[in-house]
Design a protein around this motif. Structure first.
Motif, PDB file in Angstrom:
ATOM      1  N   ASP A   1     -41.386 -51.065 -82.085  1.00 26.93           N
ATOM      2  CA  ASP A   1     -42.436 -51.530 -81.161  1.00 26.93           C
ATOM      3  C   ASP A   1     -43.493 -52.333 -81.897  1.00 26.93           C
ATOM      4  N   MET A   2     -43.841 -51.830 -83.085  1.00 26.57           N
ATOM      5  CA  MET A   2     -44.860 -52.479 -83.898  1.00 26.57           C
ATOM      6  C   MET A   2     -44.449 -53.908 -84.225  1.00 26.57           C
ATOM      7  N   PHE A   3     -43.182 -54.052 -84.629  1.00 26.13           N
ATOM      8  CA  PHE A   3     -42.711 -55.396 -84.985  1.00 26.13           C
ATOM      9  C   PHE A   3     -42.640 -56.290 -83.748  1.00 26.13           C
ATOM     10  N   LEU A   4     -42.275 -55.677 -82.616  1.00 27.35           N
ATOM     11  CA  LEU A   4     -42.180 -56.468 -81.391  1.00 27.35           C
ATOM     12  C   LEU A   4     -43.553 -56.881 -80.870  1.00 27.35           C
ATOM     13  N   ALA A   5     -44.607 -56.224 -81.372  1.00 21.63           N
ATOM     14  CA  ALA A   5     -45.946 -56.546 -80.892  1.00 21.63           C
ATOM     15  C   ALA A   5     -46.451 -57.854 -81.464  1.00 21.63           C
ATOM     16  N   PHE A   6     -45.780 -58.364 -82.503  1.00 21.15           N
ATOM     17  CA  PHE A   6     -46.223 -59.636 -83.073  1.00 21.15           C
ATOM     18  C   PHE A   6     -45.539 -60.785 -82.351  1.00 21.15           C
ATOM     19  N   PRO A   7     -46.313 -61.807 -81.990  1.00 25.20           N
ATOM     20  CA  PRO A   7     -45.689 -62.911 -81.279  1.00 25.20           C
ATOM     21  C   PRO A   7     -44.799 -63.739 -82.195  1.00 25.20           C
ATOM     22  N   GLY A   8     -43.591 -63.993 -81.756  1.00 24.77           N
ATOM     23  CA  GLY A   8     -42.616 -64.892 -82.373  1.00 24.77           C
ATOM     24  C   GLY A   8     -42.763 -65.124 -83.864  1.00 24.77           C
ATOM     25  N   LEU A   9     -43.014 -66.374 -84.191  1.00 25.04           N
ATOM     26  CA  LEU A   9     -43.000 -66.758 -85.599  1.00 25.04           C
ATOM     27  C   LEU A   9     -44.236 -66.313 -86.373  1.00 25.04           C
ATOM     28  N   VAL A  10     -45.275 -65.818 -85.681  1.00 21.94           N
ATOM     29  CA  VAL A  10     -46.531 -65.512 -86.366  1.00 21.94           C
ATOM     30  C   VAL A  10     -46.315 -64.558 -87.535  1.00 21.94           C
ATOM     31  N   PHE A  11     -45.559 -63.482 -87.252  1.00 20.81           N
ATOM     32  CA  PHE A  11     -45.344 -62.487 -88.294  1.00 20.81           C
ATOM     33  C   PHE A  11     -44.466 -63.045 -89.411  1.00 20.81           C
TER      34      PHE A  11
ATOM     35  N   LEU B   1     -44.278 -66.101 -90.349  1.00 23.38           N
ATOM     36  CA  LEU B   1     -45.137 -66.990 -91.137  1.00 23.38           C
ATOM     37  C   LEU B   1     -45.912 -66.174 -92.164  1.00 23.38           C
ATOM     38  N   ALA B   2     -46.471 -65.066 -91.701  1.00 24.63           N
ATOM     39  CA  ALA B   2     -47.285 -64.239 -92.588  1.00 24.63           C
ATOM     40  C   ALA B   2     -46.436 -63.631 -93.701  1.00 24.63           C
TER      41      ALA B   2
END
Lengths: 283, 313
Positions: A121-131, A133-134
């Motif tokens: 769930d935590m990973f799915l909470a980040f929008p698309g490429l944003v995570f 990119l980080a």
């Protein structure tokens, strides 16, 4: 069901088969091309010859030459290795990892299931490429890190599919029979669960190849994936952007290569989905 | 309904903790050499100065203490200073956010204008030439990476035709045109398919045949019943795609030099400006979660079946 309907259905099924063969062959050709790319190039893709720099497409150099006089066609062909191969590797990683986690969650239930699902769930909470990119930003550039970054955001989808399928399988009669007859957990998972749930998962991963290829190329384009001089389509494009006004073929040939490969894999994915699930046909 | 809203808000808490924790842990793992970033090579400065700086930045405390201090600061709008510019991270982020939100809103607007009519048209002309034609374009759009589309549009409209500026100069209609179009093309291609599928499913329901059998004209059925009932799904699907858009703006912003948070993040990543990357990840995720929650609640509030408790889920 009237005879006409049955015949219509048969024709449709046959057309799906034909599509499956055509796109399958094309995809295999692409993969073979990426494996044997070194032997297929007309020129040395890394050989610089400034006397023929920035030449437009000609019969000698079909896609022209770049600013160091390197043959673009050869570079695009060699670039297929980094682009196609790493995409397939990435999809393989997320499929195996996601499925493993999903099956473990579905089979075990209880605390482990809750914990792993909350993490997904935590990973799915980040929008698309944003995570992604980080992650790529933190790990620094490089193709390997770009693959890790995209794998980190993509596995939860597979885990969810595998989990729900495993839960459904657990309730079936043959599962109870297998348990009663004393099969070990490992045997049940590998012999009874995996073969029954692998279909939808493989369809999903086939459909994902195109997207993953584009995202990997996007990271490379931003300088977070493959680094020059390694020929990779995304980085080749960003590398030569300054030349776009005067010699657009240098920037656009890798782009067209990405487009064609993504399209072939998307077509194949759609066809496999149609083949596996006739209900979704024409959607 | 009230119970559901409360339940959803409670669910938000672990997700927010997860987001902040993950972002913090990631940056700490990568940015553990913050001191080296600050002073250059490690050998160049005395151990005491490094220790003093570590104490000043709180890097000598345990991990969890650091995390809590960081979350506390974040709530007060204090996310540290940029390693590169030395400016307040949060202030910089907030000042660039409107540009990104504007770009997102414009792209969604354009997507709606392009994809809903075309999607409905494709569904109505199901399996005819128009349908195949539109599906072909949607397919091509789906297979084009957005940075490639951006460069193509730039080549055609800015370099060949010279209608629009190559890089944006401030927030103007001309400079917003190409980035918006780029984002809208990719999104419309995907979204048109979903609109088509949704409308098609609705068209295949029994009541449509019933209405047609009673002699109701097809366009009346389409406008009064089919579109009305499929709109809810269509809007929800659109709202869910906002997340992908927020992530996708980064690359487009940096190609067109659009001065938003996406470009800020890409620049920060190139310069290894960890506090800035951290702010971007955390806030984008929070915005995304809130948008999703709002959509979900709206969906529940608008759907009479759920609102009136006829069926659950």
């Amino acid at each position: 069901m009237s005879e006409v309907t049955i015949r219509k259905q048969r024709i449709k099924r046959d057309s799906v088969k034909v599509r499956l063969i055509v796109f399958g062959v094309l995809a295999v050709m692409l993969i073979l091309c990426s494996i044997f790319s070194e032997y297929l190039t007309p020129y040395d893709p890394y050989l610089q010859d400034l006397s023929i720099a920035k030449q437009g497409p000609s019969s000698e150099h079909l896609l022209g030459t770049d600013r160091y006089g390197r043959d673009m066609l050869s570079r695009v062909i060699v670039g297929s290795r980094a682009s196609i191969f790493s995409t397939l590797l990435l999809v393989a990683i997320i499929t195996v990892l996601g499925t493993a986690i999903g099956v473990i969650c579905g089979w075990n239930g209880k605390v482990l299931d809750t914990v792993l699902m909350r993490i997904s769930d935590m990973f799915l909470a980040f929008p698309g490429l944003v995570f992604a990119l980080a992650v790529a930003g933190c790990l620094g550039g490089g193709l390997q890190n770009a693959i890790i970054a995209l794998a980190a955001i993509s596995w939860p989808k597979y885990a969810r599919i595998a989990r729900s399928q495993t839960l459904a399988q657990k309730e079936t009669a043959w599962m109870k029979a297998a348990k009663l007859s004393g099969s070990s957990t490992v045997k049940i998972i590998f012999v009874h669960i995996l073969p029954n749930i692998i279909g939808p998962i493989l369809v999903t991963s086939m459909l994902d190849i195109g997207t993953m290829m584009m995202e990997l190329a996007a990271l490379s384009f931003l300088g977070l994936g493959a680094k020059p001089p390694i020929a990779e389509w995304g980085s080749m494009m960003s590398d030569t952007r300054s030349l776009m006004t005067t010699s657009p073929w240098i920037t656009f040939s890798p782009g067209i290569a990405i487009f064609i490969s993504v399209m072939i894999f998307n077509l194949l994915g759609d066809t496999i989905r149609d083949y596996a699930d006739p209900k979704s046909r024409g959607r | 309904m009230k119970k559901y809203v409360l339940h959803r808000f409670l669910q938000l808490i672990p997700v927010l903790i997860g987001i902040t924790f993950l972002s913090f842990a990631m940056m700490r793992l990568a940015g553990s050499d913050a001191i080296i970033e600050l002073y250059g090579d490690k050998g160049a400065v005395a151990e005491e100065i490094i220790a003093a700086k570590q104490a000043e930045l709180g890097l000598d405390k345990p991990f969890l203490t650091q995390y809590l201090a960081w979350v506390g600061g974040m709530m007060r709008g204090d996310m540290g200073v940029s390693y590169v510019s030395g400016k307040e991270v949060f202030g910089t982020f907030i000042s660039k956010l409107p540009a990104t939100l504007l770009l997102t809103a414009l792209s969604i607007g354009m997507t709606v204008v392009i994809s809903i009519p075309l999607g409905v048209l494709a569904a109505v002309r199901h399996d005819r030439f128009t349908d195949y034609f539109l599906r072909f374009f949607s397919f091509v759009g789906n297979s084009l990476p957005n940075f490639f589309v951006a460069l193509l549009l730039m080549q055609v409209f800015s370099i060949k035709l010279k209608w629009l500026p190559v890089i944006s100069k401030g927030l103007s209609v001309q400079s917003a045109m190409l980035p918006t179009l780029t984002l809208a093309i990719a999104m419309s291609a995907k979204y048109m398919r979903q609109v088509r599928a949704t409308v098609l499913e609705e068209l295949n329901k029994d009541y449509v045949i019933g209405a047609k059998a009673r002699g109701v004209r097809s366009c009346v059925v389409l406008w009064k019943s089919v579109l009305k009932s499929s709109m809810l799904t269509i809007i929800t699907l659109l709202a869910l795609s906002i997340g992908n858009l927020l992530g996708g703006t980064a690359i487009i912003e940096s190609i067109f030099m659009w001065d938003g948070v996406g470009k800020l993040a890409v620049d920060a990543i190139t310069m290894r400006d960890y506090p800035m990357i951290q702010a971007y990840v955390v806030w984008m995720a929070i915005i995304y979660v809130i948008v999703n929650l709002t959509c979900d609640l709206l969906y529940h509030a608008l759907d009479p079946r759920i609102r009136l408790g006829v069926s659950e889920g």
